[in-house]
Design an enzyme around this catalytic site. Structure first.
Site, mmCIF file in Angstrom:
data_model
loop_
_atom_site.group_PDB
_atom_site.id
_atom_site.type_symbol
_atom_site.label_atom_id
_atom_site.label_comp_id
_atom_site.label_asym_id
_atom_site.label_seq_id
_atom_site.Cartn_x
_atom_site.Cartn_y
_atom_site.Cartn_z
ATOM 1 C CE LYS A 189 -2.158 -1.139 3.810
ATOM 2 N NZ LYS A 189 -1.767 -2.548 4.004
ATOM 3 C CB THR A 190 3.570 2.425 2.238
ATOM 4 O OG1 THR A 190 2.803 2.277 3.437
ATOM 5 C CG2 THR A 190 4.443 3.659 2.365
ATOM 6 C CD GLU A 223 -0.320 3.085 3.487
ATOM 7 O OE1 GLU A 223 -0.092 2.127 4.236
ATOM 8 O OE2 GLU A 223 0.540 3.957 3.198
#
Length: 465
Positions: free
Chosen positions: A121-122, A165
């Site tokens: 995600k990051t 995010e």
């Protein structure tokens, strides 16, 4: 576009303001003109960056830190009910807002793009933030990690896009209503909040169902958990798949490693498109393709975005080079789930030339170690040698019988060369003593193991003299 400040957020107080998710929301609110205050357990570079924006930050938690005229108190799921500032908020009748609700309020009036998944995600959110910024679109963004300098995890932009995010760990991503949502993968994790993979599937399906009318779900065609998500969705939602699978809408034709970079060729709308990803590893290349598909779904020209993705050079703690001493490079990895550990070790293996890979691993959470300790040990067998620290507890209390020995035993059973270390100083000495010129050392885990990298470099320097 300059969205206004939500009424409840004019004078917010953040408990745990220095956290990755909390600090980003606080920064955006400060940039929008809110009188932001908060507290954190300790001073940090992130706290210093917030103070430079005019945010009032107390170190330590105490009832008197909460001003009586605060418009709300913002908390994350990590804040315990007996926190003195939270108790004081109840006494004063100040509304308590979860950080996910605060973030959702910042997206109102904009075009939200939310990135979800068990892993990646990051990185994917960061790729989108960097590339869209380089194209002059000035998006707002909130990321779970710094791009480079402390406090670079968030930005209040003048553009119409908001990239966020989306965290599944506590189901907080159910609060968002994105125009475009990305699901990179779906696996069992966060065992304190999810009892089964079925609950995970249900949670991601709830997230996908919140995509706005006319919006798009971008989802991996390679990951079985992601494909299962698509099978569970009602008809009518626009779904764009990406990956190496033959039936992917954005199909990856090749990923060619080029040192610490990759050249990626995709088939998009019947045309081949080749671009560079400036970080190593197949998994990062696939993250970039997910970012490409998501940006195109928002209307960004594919060729422009593909070129812009090459400007992304990494995010802190995602295979980040900390330094080199005595011919040994020390690299930091946030990987803490077996899938992430395996992916990062395979990526680094491709860049290690003839040197060895030495890992200093810190398990994160007792519950995760209890459920996935065997798989973590198996992943460490991909390294040439490993040192394993005690479990970083974060928000959890110990679980009887759950220690790092679970991982060490599994690693040894898989044929790994692994040693236990109790305490950072002992670990630094062990790793520095093991490393030889040409080796790559990875500090790996989601806790504070990253802080040991400089110590390893210093010890390597002294040993070489």
């Amino acid at each position: 576009m300059a969205p206004g400040l939500p009424a409840a957020m004019t004078r917010p107080h953040f408990i745990g303001i220095g956290g990755a998710g909390m600090s980003g929301i606080a920064k955006i609110l400060a940039q929008r003109g809110a009188a932001v205050a908060g507290s954190d357990a300790r001073a940090s570079a992130t706290v210093a960056a917030l103070r430079e924006l005019g945010v009032s930050v107390h170190i330590g938690h105490a009832a008197q830190h909460l001003a009586a005229d605060a418009s709300c108190v913002v908390v994350s799921s990590a804040i315990r009910p007996d926190n003195p500032e939270l108790v004081r908020a109840a006494e004063l009748g100040i509304p308590v807002v979860h950080r996910s609700d605060a973030l959702a309020s910042l997206m109102q009036g904009l075009r939200p793009l939310a990135v979800a998944g068990t892993h990646g995600k990051t990185t994917t959110t960061s790729m989108l933030a960097v590339s869209l910024t380089s194209l002059g679109l000035d998006p707002s963004y909130a990321i779970g990690g710094d791009l480079d300098a402390p406090g670079s995890n968030a930005h209040h932009g003048k553009g119409e896009i908001f990239v966020a995010e989306a965290d599944e760990s506590d189901r907080s991503f159910h609060k968002y209503a994105p125009e475009v949502a990305v699901v990179l993968n779906v696996e069992l994790d966060h065992h304190a909040n999810y009892a089964s993979i079925e609950e995970i599937h249900e949670s991601f399906a709830t997230f996908a169902a919140r995509i706005t009318d006319g919006g798009t779900l971008v989802v991996s065609a390679d990951h079985e958990g992601a494909r299962e998500l698509v099978r569970r969705l009602p008809e009518g939602l626009r779904v764009v798949t990406y990956g190496e699978a033959a039936d992917a809408d954005v199909r990856v034709l090749s990923v060619q490693p080029q040192g610490l970079r990759s050249e990626v060729t995709v088939l998009l709308d019947g045309a081949k498109l080749t671009f560079t990803v400036s970080v190593p590893g197949r998994h990062y290349a696939l993250n970039a393709v997910a970012a490409l598909a998501a940006g195109v779904a928002l209307g960004v020209p594919a060729a422009d975005l593909a070129a812009a993705l090459g400007t992304y050079t990494g995010v802190k703690r995602r295979l980040q080079l900390q330094g080199e001493e005595a011919g040994v490079q020390v690299i930091d990895s946030y990987a803490h789930h077996p899938t992430e550990m395996t992916a990062d070790l395979e990526a680094i293996r491709g860049a290690a030339a003839d040197g060895r890979i030495v890992v200093l691993f810190q398990p994160h959470l007792f519950s995760r170690t209890q459920q996935l300790g065997t798989e973590m040990g198996t992943a460490l067998a991909l390294a040439d040698a490993s040192v394993v620290l005690d479990i970083y507890p974060a928000r959890e209390d110990p679980i009887p019988g759950v220690t790092s020995e679970l991982i060490i035993d599994a690693a040894r059973a898989a044929g790994a060369d692994v040693t236990a270390a109790h305490g950072g100083e002992a670990a630094v000495d062990l790793v520095a003593g093991m490393a030889k010129p040409g080796d790559l050392v990875l500090t790996m885990g989601a806790g504070d193991v990253t802080e040991l990298g400089p110590g390893i470099l210093s010890r390597l320097s002294s040993l070489s003299k």
